[in-house]
Design a protein around this motif. Structure first.
Motif, PDB file in Angstrom:
ATOM      1  N   GLU A   1       0.806  -1.217   0.000  1.00  0.00           N
ATOM      2  CA  GLU A   1       0.000   0.000   0.000  1.00  0.00           C
ATOM      3  C   GLU A   1       0.845   1.276   0.000  1.00  0.00           C
ATOM      4  O   GLU A   1       0.391   2.322  -0.460  1.00  0.00           O
ATOM      5  CB  GLU A   1      -0.929   0.014   1.216  1.00  0.00           C
ATOM      6  CG  GLU A   1      -1.957  -1.100   1.243  1.00  0.00           C
ATOM      7  CD  GLU A   1      -3.052  -0.933   0.196  1.00  0.00           C
ATOM      8  OE1 GLU A   1      -3.030   0.076  -0.541  1.00  0.00           O
ATOM      9  OE2 GLU A   1      -3.925  -1.811   0.113  1.00  0.00           O
ATOM     10  N   SER A   2       2.059   1.210   0.524  1.00  0.00           N
ATOM     11  CA  SER A   2       2.863   2.429   0.651  1.00  0.00           C
ATOM     12  C   SER A   2       3.751   2.687  -0.561  1.00  0.00           C
ATOM     13  O   SER A   2       3.880   3.837  -1.009  1.00  0.00           O
ATOM     14  CB  SER A   2       3.726   2.363   1.911  1.00  0.00           C
ATOM     15  OG  SER A   2       4.617   1.259   1.865  1.00  0.00           O
TER      16      SER A   2
ATOM     17  N   ALA B   1      13.295  -1.336   2.584  1.00  0.00           N
ATOM     18  CA  ALA B   1      12.209  -0.454   2.152  1.00  0.00           C
ATOM     19  C   ALA B   1      11.599   0.286   3.338  1.00  0.00           C
ATOM     20  O   ALA B   1      11.312   1.493   3.260  1.00  0.00           O
ATOM     21  CB  ALA B   1      11.145  -1.268   1.420  1.00  0.00           C
ATOM     22  N   LEU B   2      11.410  -0.407   4.454  1.00  0.00           N
ATOM     23  CA  LEU B   2      10.847   0.227   5.651  1.00  0.00           C
ATOM     24  C   LEU B   2      11.803   1.284   6.205  1.00  0.00           C
ATOM     25  O   LEU B   2      11.375   2.377   6.608  1.00  0.00           O
ATOM     26  CB  LEU B   2      10.552  -0.824   6.714  1.00  0.00           C
ATOM     27  CG  LEU B   2       9.460  -1.844   6.392  1.00  0.00           C
ATOM     28  CD1 LEU B   2       9.387  -2.912   7.470  1.00  0.00           C
ATOM     29  CD2 LEU B   2       8.109  -1.164   6.214  1.00  0.00           C
TER      30      LEU B   2
ATOM     31  N   ARG C   1      -2.366   7.602   4.918  1.00  0.00           N
ATOM     32  CA  ARG C   1      -2.486   6.550   5.929  1.00  0.00           C
ATOM     33  C   ARG C   1      -1.342   5.565   5.829  1.00  0.00           C
ATOM     34  O   ARG C   1      -0.933   4.973   6.835  1.00  0.00           O
ATOM     35  CB  ARG C   1      -3.829   5.829   5.742  1.00  0.00           C
ATOM     36  CG  ARG C   1      -4.031   4.649   6.668  1.00  0.00           C
ATOM     37  CD  ARG C   1      -5.207   3.802   6.242  1.00  0.00           C
ATOM     38  NE  ARG C   1      -5.242   2.539   6.944  1.00  0.00           N
ATOM     39  CZ  ARG C   1      -5.965   1.488   6.575  1.00  0.00           C
ATOM     40  NH1 ARG C   1      -6.740   1.559   5.499  1.00  0.00           N
ATOM     41  NH2 ARG C   1      -5.929   0.370   7.265  1.00  0.00           N
ATOM     42  N   TRP C   2      -0.817   5.369   4.622  1.00  0.00           N
ATOM     43  CA  TRP C   2       0.225   4.371   4.399  1.00  0.00           C
ATOM     44  C   TRP C   2       1.604   5.024   4.294  1.00  0.00           C
ATOM     45  O   TRP C   2       2.402   4.673   3.436  1.00  0.00           O
ATOM     46  CB  TRP C   2      -0.069   3.562   3.144  1.00  0.00           C
ATOM     47  CG  TRP C   2      -1.357   2.816   3.228  1.00  0.00           C
ATOM     48  CD1 TRP C   2      -2.536   3.148   2.630  1.00  0.00           C
ATOM     49  CD2 TRP C   2      -1.607   1.623   3.964  1.00  0.00           C
ATOM     50  NE1 TRP C   2      -3.509   2.236   2.950  1.00  0.00           N
ATOM     51  CE2 TRP C   2      -2.976   1.283   3.766  1.00  0.00           C
ATOM     52  CE3 TRP C   2      -0.829   0.800   4.777  1.00  0.00           C
ATOM     53  CZ2 TRP C   2      -3.561   0.168   4.343  1.00  0.00           C
ATOM     54  CZ3 TRP C   2      -1.409  -0.308   5.361  1.00  0.00           C
ATOM     55  CH2 TRP C   2      -2.754  -0.619   5.134  1.00  0.00           C
ATOM     56  N   ARG C   3       1.872   5.957   5.141  1.00  0.00           N
ATOM     57  CA  ARG C   3       3.206   6.559   5.205  1.00  0.00           C
ATOM     58  C   ARG C   3       3.560   6.838   6.657  1.00  0.00           C
ATOM     59  O   ARG C   3       2.675   7.010   7.503  1.00  0.00           O
ATOM     60  CB  ARG C   3       3.289   7.849   4.386  1.00  0.00           C
ATOM     61  CG  ARG C   3       2.311   8.923   4.793  1.00  0.00           C
ATOM     62  CD  ARG C   3       2.450  10.167   3.914  1.00  0.00           C
ATOM     63  NE  ARG C   3       3.710  10.841   4.158  1.00  0.00           N
ATOM     64  CZ  ARG C   3       3.862  11.838   5.041  1.00  0.00           C
ATOM     65  NH1 ARG C   3       2.829  12.258   5.756  1.00  0.00           N
ATOM     66  NH2 ARG C   3       5.043  12.402   5.197  1.00  0.00           N
ATOM     67  N   PHE C   4       4.864   6.831   6.924  1.00  0.00           N
ATOM     68  CA  PHE C   4       5.330   7.170   8.257  1.00  0.00           C
ATOM     69  C   PHE C   4       5.373   8.692   8.405  1.00  0.00           C
ATOM     70  O   PHE C   4       5.382   9.430   7.421  1.00  0.00           O
ATOM     71  CB  PHE C   4       6.710   6.574   8.513  1.00  0.00           C
ATOM     72  CG  PHE C   4       6.753   5.077   8.406  1.00  0.00           C
ATOM     73  CD1 PHE C   4       5.717   4.307   8.917  1.00  0.00           C
ATOM     74  CD2 PHE C   4       7.815   4.423   7.799  1.00  0.00           C
ATOM     75  CE1 PHE C   4       5.743   2.918   8.825  1.00  0.00           C
ATOM     76  CE2 PHE C   4       7.855   3.044   7.706  1.00  0.00           C
ATOM     77  CZ  PHE C   4       6.817   2.291   8.212  1.00  0.00           C
ATOM     78  N   HIS C   5       5.445   9.129   9.664  1.00  0.00           N
ATOM     79  CA  HIS C   5       5.407  10.562   9.945  1.00  0.00           C
ATOM     80  C   HIS C   5       6.573  10.946  10.848  1.00  0.00           C
ATOM     81  O   HIS C   5       7.162  10.089  11.514  1.00  0.00           O
ATOM     82  CB  HIS C   5       4.070  10.924  10.591  1.00  0.00           C
ATOM     83  CG  HIS C   5       2.886  10.573   9.756  1.00  0.00           C
ATOM     84  ND1 HIS C   5       2.471  11.331   8.686  1.00  0.00           N
ATOM     85  CD2 HIS C   5       2.036   9.507   9.814  1.00  0.00           C
ATOM     86  CE1 HIS C   5       1.404  10.779   8.126  1.00  0.00           C
ATOM     87  NE2 HIS C   5       1.128   9.661   8.790  1.00  0.00           N
ATOM     88  N   PRO C   6       6.922  12.227  10.881  1.00  0.00           N
ATOM     89  CA  PRO C   6       8.044  12.657  11.734  1.00  0.00           C
ATOM     90  C   PRO C   6       7.832  12.254  13.194  1.00  0.00           C
ATOM     91  O   PRO C   6       6.716  12.305  13.717  1.00  0.00           O
ATOM     92  CB  PRO C   6       8.037  14.185  11.573  1.00  0.00           C
ATOM     93  CG  PRO C   6       7.400  14.419  10.242  1.00  0.00           C
ATOM     94  CD  PRO C   6       6.373  13.339  10.093  1.00  0.00           C
TER      95      PRO C   6
END
Length: 364
Positions: free
Chosen positions: A170-171, A241-242, A217-222
């Motif tokens: 999804e990301s 990838a992560l 929704r499918w992404r990391f945040h600071p």
């Protein structure tokens, strides 16, 4: 055909070790075959590919990157003092030390290693509590190699979780690609609309907003903490990838697991490498003793990294579960030790304890 395929594959691979034997000039046919010594047994040379090495480098660089988010020492210590897992279990010494290392290090990537029963979930609970105190509720997310394990992790720690394959799909995978194609198609339709609002243009705006929110929704945040549970089962490609996503978004990755258990189906071994290089924090003490018939393996013998000691856990009946952790001078690693878990009936006499201690230390 088989030889041609094998030769082509070998030419595109990177050797990890040299052949052990050389073939001297003028060697007889009985000691050489295909320009190699017959004493080099089949499969002795190991290979990988350049992509795998590049992915390993990305993970290692993240471990050595100290520019990641960190929790202040005051917040961490206050949180530890108040924390009780499940409302009843306080942190033990090694759990507190592991949690503190992860929270205070500032590393882009950290790892916690320990076998079943050492309190990895308890430690993660303390890490989550302190992290959310510093950065806010919902700033810790969990990933696991399987949907079931992700669900268990989310239930035990009360946080959002997903399985690794789904997250990557999804990301950055096909799911993200399809979403991006629909988003740009919607944008093109909007650009072709005449000035002014119409029901159709409103629907297009709503669709574009929905797609953007779904991708977000499918992404990391600071300042987010990404916990990867059972990390030994996650491949190097997936971890890379992560880590790249976390690095680009200003998040931190925490690998958790036991490299002595199942490994990844694809190229893996990152968690074990981190542990062997002393780039992980270790949980050393077994705490999961709720009954003498506990379902975890109670008659095992395997190399591990526990401090030499003989301890008998209190509160057991006459059928007691006893942990022997000893160092019989094994040379698997510099810190290699032998981990024994034995079920011993009525271990009460001091003489029998002494005999076991002598056995454990090599004197018996």
């Amino acid at each position: 055909m088989i030889d041609a395929v094998a030769t082509a594959a070998e030419s595109q691979s990177v050797p990890l070790n040299e052949y052990r034997y050389t073939v001297p000039a003028g060697a007889q046919p009985d000691v050489a075959f295909a320009d190699r010594s017959v004493f080099d047994f089949h499969g002795a040379r190991l290979y990988t590919d350049a992509a795998t090495l590049a992915n390993e480098d990305i993970v290692m660089e993240a471990r050595n990157d100290d520019g990641g988010p960190a929790v202040s020492a005051t917040v961490a210590m206050d949180s530890f003092a108040a924390y009780k897992h499940g409302g009843r279990l306080a942190l033990h010494g090694d759990q507190r030390a592991a949690a503190a290392e992860v929270l205070l290090s500032g590393n882009r990537l950290d790892a916690i290693v320990g076998p079943a029963g050492t309190g990895k979930t308890t430690t993660l609970g303390a890490v989550k509590a302190a992290w959310e105190t510093e950065f806010g509720v919902g700033t810790v997310v969990g990933l696991a190699p399987a949907a079931v394990s992700a669900e268990v992790l989310g239930r035990e720690l009360a946080m959002s979780t997903e399985n690794v394959a789904k997250w990557l799909y999804e990301s950055v995978g096909l799911g993200a690609g399809n979403r991006a194609a629909r988003f740009f198609a919607t944008g093109q339709q909007l650009s072709g609309q005449s000035a002014g609002r119409s029901p159709h243009s409103t629907r297009l705006v709503q669709e574009a907003t929905r797609l953007a929110a779904e991708q977000n929704r499918w992404r990391f945040h600071p300042n987010q903490l990404v916990v990867v549970d059972e990390a030994s089962m996650v491949s190097t490609l997936q971890l890379s990838a992560l880590v790249q996503q976390a690095r680009d978004s200003g998040a931190k990755v925490l690998l958790v697991g036991d490299p002595a258990q199942l490994d990844a189906l694809d190229a893996g071994g990152i968690l074990g490498w981190l542990d062997r290089e002393n780039k992980s924090v270790r949980l050393r003490t077994i705490w999961r003793f709720e009954s003498s018939s506990a379902p975890w393996p109670d008659q095992i013998l395997r190399p591990a990294f526990w401090l030499p000691t003989l301890s008998e856990l209190p509160g057991q009946d006459s059928d007691r579960t006893v942990v022997l952790r000893c160092d019989p001078d094994l040379s698997i690693h510099e810190t290699a030790e032998l981990f024994l878990v034995l079920r011993i009936l009525s271990l009460t006499s001091g003489g029998r304890r002494e005999q076991l201690h002598d056995f454990c230390t090599g004197r018996g």
